[in-house]
Design a protein around this motif. Structure first.
Motif, PDB file in Angstrom:
ATOM      1  N   LEU A 172     -13.743 -16.554   1.531  1.00 47.91           N
ATOM      2  CA  LEU A 172     -12.864 -16.309   0.356  1.00 47.91           C
ATOM      3  C   LEU A 172     -12.256 -15.111  -0.225  1.00 47.91           C
ATOM      4  N   HIS A 173     -12.854 -13.986   0.879  1.00 46.64           N
ATOM      5  CA  HIS A 173     -11.992 -12.665   0.022  1.00 46.64           C
ATOM      6  C   HIS A 173     -10.587 -12.958   1.654  1.00 46.64           C
ATOM      7  N   GLN A 174     -11.492 -13.156   2.664  1.00 49.09           N
ATOM      8  CA  GLN A 174      -9.687 -13.676   3.181  1.00 49.09           C
ATOM      9  C   GLN A 174      -8.946 -13.852   3.137  1.00 49.09           C
ATOM     10  N   GLN A 175      -9.129 -15.408   2.480  1.00 54.83           N
ATOM     11  CA  GLN A 175      -8.465 -16.472   1.503  1.00 54.83           C
ATOM     12  C   GLN A 175      -7.530 -15.719   0.250  1.00 54.83           C
ATOM     13  N   LEU A 176      -7.859 -15.250  -0.434  1.00 51.55           N
ATOM     14  CA  LEU A 176      -7.806 -14.254  -1.357  1.00 51.55           C
ATOM     15  C   LEU A 176      -6.716 -13.239  -0.900  1.00 51.55           C
ATOM     16  N   LYS A 177      -6.826 -12.787   0.319  1.00 53.71           N
ATOM     17  CA  LYS A 177      -5.858 -11.361   1.128  1.00 53.71           C
ATOM     18  C   LYS A 177      -4.304 -12.153   1.242  1.00 53.71           C
ATOM     19  N   ARG A 178      -5.505 -13.693   1.998  1.00 57.49           N
ATOM     20  CA  ARG A 178      -3.463 -14.142   2.701  1.00 57.49           C
ATOM     21  C   ARG A 178      -2.900 -15.002   1.659  1.00 57.49           C
ATOM     22  N   CYS A 179      -3.178 -15.113   0.101  1.00 54.99           N
ATOM     23  CA  CYS A 179      -2.796 -15.763  -1.162  1.00 54.99           C
ATOM     24  C   CYS A 179      -1.791 -14.550  -1.548  1.00 54.99           C
ATOM     25  N   TYR A 180      -1.811 -13.460  -0.550  1.00 54.44           N
ATOM     26  CA  TYR A 180      -0.789 -12.472  -2.495  1.00 54.44           C
ATOM     27  C   TYR A 180      -0.394 -11.591  -1.517  1.00 54.44           C
ATOM     28  N   ALA A 181      -0.724 -11.417   0.335  1.00 45.44           N
ATOM     29  CA  ALA A 181      -0.198 -11.167   1.015  1.00 45.44           C
ATOM     30  C   ALA A 181       1.165 -11.393   1.865  1.00 45.44           C
ATOM     31  N   ASP A 182       2.115 -10.867   1.790  1.00 47.43           N
ATOM     32  CA  ASP A 182       3.345 -11.325   1.927  1.00 47.43           C
ATOM     33  C   ASP A 182       3.989 -12.558   3.150  1.00 47.43           C
ATOM     34  N   ARG A 183       3.351 -11.532   4.259  1.00 47.57           N
ATOM     35  CA  ARG A 183       2.151 -11.447   5.901  1.00 47.57           C
ATOM     36  C   ARG A 183       1.028 -11.699   5.602  1.00 47.57           C
ATOM     37  N   ASP A 184       0.668 -12.432   7.112  1.00 43.20           N
ATOM     38  CA  ASP A 184      -0.381 -11.895   7.637  1.00 43.20           C
ATOM     39  C   ASP A 184      -0.912 -10.149   8.302  1.00 43.20           C
ATOM     40  N   ASP A 185       0.457  -9.194   8.485  1.00 42.15           N
ATOM     41  CA  ASP A 185       0.905  -8.271   9.135  1.00 42.15           C
ATOM     42  C   ASP A 185       0.369  -7.256   7.557  1.00 42.15           C
ATOM     43  N   ASP A 186       0.463  -8.271   6.512  1.00 37.50           N
ATOM     44  CA  ASP A 186       0.519  -7.626   5.650  1.00 37.50           C
ATOM     45  C   ASP A 186      -0.927  -6.973   5.415  1.00 37.50           C
ATOM     46  N   THR A 187      -1.860  -7.703   5.613  1.00 37.24           N
ATOM     47  CA  THR A 187      -3.222  -7.290   5.445  1.00 37.24           C
ATOM     48  C   THR A 187      -3.820  -6.422   6.273  1.00 37.24           C
ATOM     49  N   GLU A 188      -5.451  -5.637   5.099  1.00 33.77           N
ATOM     50  CA  GLU A 188      -5.793  -4.892   6.292  1.00 33.77           C
ATOM     51  C   GLU A 188      -5.168  -3.769   6.552  1.00 33.77           C
ATOM     52  N   VAL A 189      -4.634  -3.071   6.040  1.00 32.72           N
ATOM     53  CA  VAL A 189      -3.855  -1.829   6.578  1.00 32.72           C
ATOM     54  C   VAL A 189      -4.321  -0.458   6.165  1.00 32.72           C
ATOM     55  N   VAL A 190      -4.351   0.434   6.633  1.00 32.23           N
ATOM     56  CA  VAL A 190      -4.495   1.804   6.316  1.00 32.23           C
ATOM     57  C   VAL A 190      -3.797   2.613   6.118  1.00 32.23           C
ATOM     58  N   MET A 191      -4.106   3.097   5.100  1.00 33.74           N
ATOM     59  CA  MET A 191      -3.429   3.999   3.704  1.00 33.74           C
ATOM     60  C   MET A 191      -4.370   5.233   3.948  1.00 33.74           C
ATOM     61  N   GLY A 192      -4.008   6.515   4.930  1.00 35.50           N
ATOM     62  CA  GLY A 192      -4.734   7.647   4.926  1.00 35.50           C
ATOM     63  C   GLY A 192      -5.750   7.821   4.540  1.00 35.50           C
ATOM     64  N   LYS A 193      -6.363   7.953   3.723  1.00 34.78           N
ATOM     65  CA  LYS A 193      -8.683   7.073   3.947  1.00 34.78           C
ATOM     66  C   LYS A 193      -9.200   6.415   3.648  1.00 34.78           C
ATOM     67  N   TYR A 194      -7.985   5.052   3.223  1.00 35.54           N
ATOM     68  CA  TYR A 194      -8.140   3.764   2.604  1.00 35.54           C
ATOM     69  C   TYR A 194      -7.758   2.824   3.282  1.00 35.54           C
ATOM     70  N   ARG A 195      -8.879   1.473   3.240  1.00 31.09           N
ATOM     71  CA  ARG A 195      -8.110   0.481   4.093  1.00 31.09           C
ATOM     72  C   ARG A 195      -7.852  -0.127   2.700  1.00 31.09           C
ATOM     73  N   ILE A 196      -6.443  -0.999   3.442  1.00 34.65           N
ATOM     74  CA  ILE A 196      -5.868  -2.245   1.910  1.00 34.65           C
ATOM     75  C   ILE A 196      -5.930  -3.272   2.208  1.00 34.65           C
ATOM     76  N   ASP A 197      -6.079  -3.920   1.371  1.00 44.05           N
ATOM     77  CA  ASP A 197      -6.740  -4.861   1.525  1.00 44.05           C
ATOM     78  C   ASP A 197      -5.171  -6.009   1.604  1.00 44.05           C
ATOM     79  N   ALA A 198      -4.348  -5.562   1.293  1.00 43.42           N
ATOM     80  CA  ALA A 198      -3.385  -6.589   1.085  1.00 43.42           C
ATOM     81  C   ALA A 198      -1.640  -5.333   0.849  1.00 43.42           C
TER      82      ALA A 198
END
Length: 231
Positions: free
Chosen positions: A15-41
């Protein structure tokens, strides 16, 4: 901020994986590290957090991100669950049935009790997808006791999205409750009747509405606190 593609987290549900893909423009735009945080999309300039668990778990993260970024928190509301059963992990599904339990968008108020210091915020959109899911259950490995469930949930999978609701302003919360516009003032009994919920649940709803600035207390009588819509 410096962005780096991150490895997917462990024990993530379908479910979590599917929703991330629903909201990201591309697969490469999921699970991105920004500073100390991991951003889902990431979608354009907007950061997206998909939170299937309690909103309280991401309060600090949201607080920090909102100081510099536009953030969309996706909190799915499971309105229908199909239960699938297998005899063992990785085995074939032996049966499926619909659960009699149904969720409601009003369930978000129980979550918001612990999120009132975050919502509302001009940089925040809280999105509620109303979803249908399939929950895969397998027998529990632990010895069964009367107070313990005889199964464990192995995965949750998205079947469909029925609708989505966006919350940006306190007034958006009040619209969920459905208090008649004809009522200039109301109490928790009116909220209970409008939502078809027990009065103790209506008191929780009123607490969230008051703390987020949607309503304000103006009086008290024998039926309790009297509220009005905030100006």
């Amino acid at each position: 901020s410096f962005l780096v593609k991150a490895d997917p987290p462990r024990m993530e549900t379908s479910l979590h994986q599917q929703l991330k893909r629903c909201y990201a423009d591309r697969d490469d735009d999921t699970e991105v590290v920004m500073g100390k945080y991991r951003i889902d999309a990431i979608r354009g300039d907007e950061l997206i957090e998909v939170q299937c668990a309690s909103l309280s778990a991401i309060r600090r993260k949201c607080h920090d991100l909102l100081s510099r970024h536009s953030l969309r928190v996706v909190k799915p509301v499971i309105v229908r669950t199909r239960i699938a059963r297998a005899k063992k992990s990785g085995g074939p599904v032996m049966s499926r049935r619909l659960s009699p339990k149904r969720g409601s968008v009003l369930d978000i108020f129980e979550e918001l009790i612990y999120f009132i210091r975050i919502f509302p915020n001009p940089n925040l959109t809280l999105e509620l997808p109303l979803i249908h899911v399939e929950q895969l259950r397998v027998p529990s490995k632990k010895r069964r006791r009367r107070w313990r469930k005889d199964y464990q949930v192995q995965d949750v999978r998205l079947e469909s999205i029925e609708a989505t609701i966006e919350l940006r302003q306190p007034s958006d919360l009040l619209r969920l409750v459905g208090i008649s516009e004809e009522l200039d003032s109301f109490n928790t009994l009116d909220i209970a009747q409008a939502t078809d919920r027990p009065r103790w649940v209506a008191q929780q709803i009123a607490y969230v509405l008051r703390k987020t600035g949607a309503i304000e207390a103006v009086d008290r009588n024998r039926n309790g606190i009297v509220y009005e819509r905030a100006a």
